[in-house]
Design an enzyme around this catalytic site. Structure first.
Site, PDB file in Angstrom:
ATOM      1  N   HIS B   8       0.632  -1.583  -0.131  1.00  0.00           N
ATOM      2  CA  HIS B   8      -0.175  -0.006  -0.148  1.00  0.00           C
ATOM      3  C   HIS B   8       0.776   1.221  -0.127  1.00  0.00           C
ATOM      4  O   HIS B   8       1.948   1.322  -0.095  1.00  0.00           O
ATOM      5  CB  HIS B   8      -0.714   0.136   1.057  1.00  0.00           C
ATOM      6  CG  HIS B   8      -0.368   0.030   3.121  1.00  0.00           C
ATOM      7  ND1 HIS B   8       0.248  -0.917   3.249  1.00  0.00           N
ATOM      8  CD2 HIS B   8       0.382   1.477   3.204  1.00  0.00           C
ATOM      9  CE1 HIS B   8       0.579  -0.495   4.465  1.00  0.00           C
ATOM     10  NE2 HIS B   8       0.859   0.065   4.576  1.00  0.00           N
ATOM     11  N   HIS B  81       3.736   7.639   3.152  1.00  0.00           N
ATOM     12  CA  HIS B  81       4.998   5.939   3.395  1.00  0.00           C
ATOM     13  C   HIS B  81       4.547   5.384   2.591  1.00  0.00           C
ATOM     14  O   HIS B  81       3.369   5.298   2.293  1.00  0.00           O
ATOM     15  CB  HIS B  81       5.016   5.330   4.625  1.00  0.00           C
ATOM     16  CG  HIS B  81       4.090   4.484   5.263  1.00  0.00           C
ATOM     17  ND1 HIS B  81       2.907   5.392   5.761  1.00  0.00           N
ATOM     18  CD2 HIS B  81       3.116   3.142   4.833  1.00  0.00           C
ATOM     19  CE1 HIS B  81       2.021   4.209   6.536  1.00  0.00           C
ATOM     20  NE2 HIS B  81       2.295   3.003   5.638  1.00  0.00           N
ATOM     21  N   GLU B 130       7.748   1.414   4.678  1.00  0.00           N
ATOM     22  CA  GLU B 130       7.698   0.263   5.941  1.00  0.00           C
ATOM     23  C   GLU B 130       7.013  -1.078   4.611  1.00  0.00           C
ATOM     24  O   GLU B 130       7.304  -1.302   4.026  1.00  0.00           O
ATOM     25  CB  GLU B 130       5.730   0.570   6.131  1.00  0.00           C
ATOM     26  CG  GLU B 130       5.368  -0.586   7.152  1.00  0.00           C
ATOM     27  CD  GLU B 130       3.572  -0.491   6.514  1.00  0.00           C
ATOM     28  OE1 GLU B 130       3.688   0.625   6.785  1.00  0.00           O
ATOM     29  OE2 GLU B 130       2.628  -1.371   7.936  1.00  0.00           O
TER      30      GLU B 130
END
Lengths: 139, 139
Positions: B8, B81, B130
């Site tokens: 994502h 992010h 991430e």
């Protein structure tokens, strides 16, 4: 329109070579395409494949580059835009306009050879969104 | 490790409801999941599907939220992010450490119920990355 495929994430960088090394050596990118200049847009770009999308590294070609200001504010680089595919850029622009959202300038040929346009980040929650007519041959 | 699937893009927002409206009404998102709180991380999140990945909207739950500072600097919200999948978070952390890259804190359970960790943006060209152990059931 329906929200299309995420064609790429645009990451601004002061040095494409340095960024390639990070994605290749730290994160294990294996498909790094050859960087190339887009002089009409004042940038040098490099696409890196992930299994489901691409990262577009973007380096300013000069101090007059549209992303020179971004790099001045973020000297290490950082996330610049996200790009979704649309079937027809003019239909997309008309639809956005009818809903009160602005685009930045006229559509132009983007890094994958199809028409692109940027939505004004003030109309898109602070995120710079690029819309790109779906490239013919995958990404 | 090999660069994994982009799970994502994390987009910070002062209001998940306002951002849902933008992605749904302006860009035509049709698959908007129910927002939910992650109190241990101080955020409320909402996933929106694109054909090949997801957008994670993130709203601070309080002024002590880890993303409250981001919203203070970017009141309209913005790109926060990007998240790539890895098969094993501990292997990934060890590999990053061996190459001199820092991660932020210990691995913890993320929004998809698997272990996650963030790479220090100073070691990743200004981008907050991430890493997430691949969720069992697609995304």
């Amino acid at each position: 329109m329906n929200l299309g495929r995420l064609n790429h994430i645009g990451i601004a960088t002061p040095s494409i070579e340095t960024s390639i090394a990070l994605y290749r050596d730290l994160l294990g990118a294996t498909r790094v395409h050859a960087p190339f200049d887009l002089p009409a847009q004042g940038v040098r770009v490099c696409f890196i494949d992930t299994p489901n999308t691409q990262i577009e590294l973007i380096e300013p070609l000069s101090d007059e580059s549209p992303i020179a200001g971004f790099i001045a504010k973020n000297p290490a680089g950082g996330q610049h835009h996200i790009c979704f595919e649309v079937p027809d850029i003019h239909v997309a622009i008309a639809e956005l306009g009818a809903k009160g959202a602005r685009v930045l300038g006229e559509p132009r040929i983007g890094a994958h050879g199809t028409l692109i346009v940027f939505v004004h980040p003030k109309d898109m929650g602070g995120t710079l969104v690029e819309l790109m007519e779906t490239p013919r041959e995958g990404h």
